[in-house]
Enzyme design. Structure first.
Site, PDB file in Angstrom:
ATOM      1  N   ASN A  17       0.835  -1.202   0.019  1.00 22.54           N
ATOM      2  CA  ASN A  17       0.064  -0.121   0.044  1.00 22.54           C
ATOM      3  C   ASN A  17       0.930   1.250   0.002  1.00 22.54           C
ATOM      4  O   ASN A  17       1.624   1.640   1.088  1.00 22.54           O
ATOM      5  CB  ASN A  17      -0.966  -0.180   1.296  1.00 22.54           C
ATOM      6  CG  ASN A  17      -1.669   1.223   1.419  1.00 22.54           C
ATOM      7  OD1 ASN A  17      -2.033   2.206   0.589  1.00 22.54           O
ATOM      8  ND2 ASN A  17      -2.438   1.388   2.518  1.00 22.54           N
ATOM      9  N   LYS A  19      -0.026   4.231  -0.211  1.00 21.99           N
ATOM     10  CA  LYS A  19      -0.545   5.507   0.563  1.00 21.99           C
ATOM     11  C   LYS A  19      -0.301   6.796  -0.428  1.00 21.99           C
ATOM     12  O   LYS A  19      -0.384   6.520  -1.597  1.00 21.99           O
ATOM     13  CB  LYS A  19      -0.047   5.561   1.874  1.00 21.99           C
ATOM     14  CG  LYS A  19      -0.042   4.209   2.828  1.00 21.99           C
ATOM     15  CD  LYS A  19      -0.092   4.505   3.948  1.00 21.99           C
ATOM     16  CE  LYS A  19       0.073   3.186   4.973  1.00 21.99           C
ATOM     17  NZ  LYS A  19       0.123   3.453   6.248  1.00 21.99           N
ATOM     18  N   HIS A 105      -9.393   1.492   5.458  1.00 27.47           N
ATOM     19  CA  HIS A 105      -8.027   1.547   6.015  1.00 27.47           C
ATOM     20  C   HIS A 105      -8.161   2.506   7.150  1.00 27.47           C
ATOM     21  O   HIS A 105      -8.918   3.479   7.049  1.00 27.47           O
ATOM     22  CB  HIS A 105      -7.092   2.222   5.005  1.00 27.47           C
ATOM     23  CG  HIS A 105      -5.674   2.189   5.679  1.00 27.47           C
ATOM     24  ND1 HIS A 105      -5.101   2.942   6.475  1.00 27.47           N
ATOM     25  CD2 HIS A 105      -4.556   1.070   5.320  1.00 27.47           C
ATOM     26  CE1 HIS A 105      -3.808   2.722   6.811  1.00 27.47           C
ATOM     27  NE2 HIS A 105      -3.734   1.570   6.073  1.00 27.47           N
ATOM     28  N   GLU A 107      -6.338   4.883   8.111  1.00 28.07           N
ATOM     29  CA  GLU A 107      -6.372   6.476   7.846  1.00 28.07           C
ATOM     30  C   GLU A 107      -7.330   7.053   7.242  1.00 28.07           C
ATOM     31  O   GLU A 107      -7.460   8.200   7.349  1.00 28.07           O
ATOM     32  CB  GLU A 107      -4.889   6.405   6.831  1.00 28.07           C
ATOM     33  CG  GLU A 107      -3.677   6.159   7.511  1.00 28.07           C
ATOM     34  CD  GLU A 107      -2.776   5.507   6.817  1.00 28.07           C
ATOM     35  OE1 GLU A 107      -2.818   5.629   5.961  1.00 28.07           O
ATOM     36  OE2 GLU A 107      -1.760   5.205   7.777  1.00 28.07           O
ATOM     37  N   GLU A 175      -4.946  -4.647  10.888  1.00 30.21           N
ATOM     38  CA  GLU A 175      -3.895  -3.530  10.785  1.00 30.21           C
ATOM     39  C   GLU A 175      -4.380  -2.950  12.224  1.00 30.21           C
ATOM     40  O   GLU A 175      -5.053  -2.028  12.175  1.00 30.21           O
ATOM     41  CB  GLU A 175      -4.021  -2.682   9.757  1.00 30.21           C
ATOM     42  CG  GLU A 175      -3.689  -3.390   8.428  1.00 30.21           C
ATOM     43  CD  GLU A 175      -3.191  -2.508   7.278  1.00 30.21           C
ATOM     44  OE1 GLU A 175      -2.199  -2.550   6.826  1.00 30.21           O
ATOM     45  OE2 GLU A 175      -3.776  -1.269   7.190  1.00 30.21           O
ATOM     46  N   GLY A 181       3.222   2.229  10.711  1.00 33.67           N
ATOM     47  CA  GLY A 181       4.251   3.285  10.785  1.00 33.67           C
ATOM     48  C   GLY A 181       4.956   3.778  11.798  1.00 33.67           C
ATOM     49  O   GLY A 181       5.367   4.639  11.873  1.00 33.67           O
ATOM     50  N   SER A 220       3.804  -2.090   9.945  1.00 36.36           N
ATOM     51  CA  SER A 220       5.274  -2.235  10.440  1.00 36.36           C
ATOM     52  C   SER A 220       5.839  -3.737   9.982  1.00 36.36           C
ATOM     53  O   SER A 220       6.767  -3.997  10.569  1.00 36.36           O
ATOM     54  CB  SER A 220       5.478  -1.939  11.891  1.00 36.36           C
ATOM     55  OG  SER A 220       5.281  -0.467  12.053  1.00 36.36           O
TER      56      SER A 220
HETATM   57  P1  13P Z   1       3.466   0.550   7.578  1.00 40.50           P
HETATM   58  O1  13P Z   1       3.739  -0.878   6.927  1.00 40.50           O
HETATM   59  O2  13P Z   1       4.001   1.591   6.912  1.00 40.50           O
HETATM   60  O3  13P Z   1       3.248   0.325   9.083  1.00 40.50           O
HETATM   61  O4  13P Z   1       1.902   0.583   7.234  1.00 40.50           O
HETATM   62  C1  13P Z   1       1.018  -0.512   7.218  1.00 40.50           C
HETATM   63  C2  13P Z   1      -0.315  -0.090   6.439  1.00 40.50           C
HETATM   64  O5  13P Z   1      -0.936   0.942   6.727  1.00 40.50           O
HETATM   65  C3  13P Z   1      -0.670  -0.715   5.302  1.00 40.50           C
HETATM   66  O6  13P Z   1      -1.800  -0.609   4.852  1.00 40.50           O
END
Ligand code: 13P
Length: 262
Positions: A17, A19, A105, A107, A175, A181, A220
């Site tokens: 992803n 983002k 997601h 976010e 997640e 992150g 992560s």
């Molecule tokens: P990270 O791997 O950067 O922690 O992000 C995970 C994520 O949100 C994948 O959708």
């Protein structure tokens, strides 16, 4: 039928992803992943996908055509078309060459106030358009500290999953919000507990289809912890954020996938 023994036919998926990262120059990383897949550097038992920003979907799909690299999107509207400035429908993503879309997601839940019923409508839209829905769920740090993790997961599953999902078109991504992150990850035992819980819920809702649905872990994931996380029962792959921006890291994670000999 034990929820702890997933069907051996569950193919792992490593999905990146990106983002809100990536101008056209970033497509070179996807090209490297495509070429490694073509060269047979990753087991044919593993599926690999990249979900770039919407601006790169058509270009990446064109570049990946005929290869083992699948292209996904990061969000969609729930309607097929209409007066919704700035939004993109699942049908449009399909038309651009995507085969899957991430919905719900954390976010988007945080930045855009997306509630479970919206996430569910988006997952239904994905299926309507012929896309695979990757439905994200996960607890916050506070919810975990309060011992509410499984309650939150249960509520999000009931609220967000499509009614008529199948193993071919519905994927759940667990997640934990606090692991995204941050470099923090749950222990393998914590991941195992949540994934077994999700497996039971999927079997309750979808019967045998739920037994074969993929449940990804995200948060992560990197080359150094991938083997340990991917070896946890009921972990059928990973949704990778930051590490997916580098082809070599995404490929290392794909290589860490345990694949059934069958
Ligand atoms: P990270 O791997 O950067 O922690 O992000 C995970 C994520 O949100 C994948 O959708």
């Amino acid at each position: 039928m034990s929820a702890n023994s997933p069907a051996p036919s569950v193919r792992p998926l490593i999905a990146g992803n990106w983002k809100m990262h990536g101008l056209r120059a970033q497509l070179a990383e996807a090209q490297t992943v495509r070429d490694a897949l073509t060269a047979g550097e990753i087991s044919h038992g593993v599926d690999v996908m990249i979900c770039p920003p919407a601006t790169l979907i058509a270009l990446m799909a064109e570049m990946a055509k005929g290869s083992r690299l699948a292209v996904g999107a990061q969000d969609c509207h729930w309607l097929p078309q209409g007066a919704h400035t700035g939004d993109i429908s699942a049908e449009m993503l399909h038309d651009a060459g995507a085969t899957a879309v991430i919905v719900g997601h954390s976010e988007r839940r945080a930045d855009h106030g997306e509630l479970d019923r919206i996430v569910k409508a988006k997952a239904e839209a994905a299926l309507r358009a012929g896309l695979t829905a990757i439905v994200c769920i996960g607890e916050t740090a506070g919810q975990r500290r309060a011992g509410l993790t499984l309650d939150i997961i249960a509520r999000q599953l009931v609220g967000s999953l499509p009614e008529a999902g199948t193993a071919a078109d519905t994927i759940v991504a667990y997640e934990p919000v606090w692991a995204i992150g941050t470099g923090l990850t749950p222990t393998p035992a914590e991941v195992a507990e949540v994934h077994a819980f999700i497996r039971r819920a999927l079997i309750d809702q979808y019967g045998t289809q739920g037994r074969e649905m993929r449940i990804l872990y995200g948060g992560s994931v990197k080359p150094s912890n991938a083997a340990e996380l991917l070896a946890v029962p009921n972990v059928n792959g990973a949704l990778v954020g930051g590490a997916s921006l580098k082809a070599q890291d995404l490929l290392a994670i794909a290589r860490a996938c345990k694949v059934d000999a069958a």
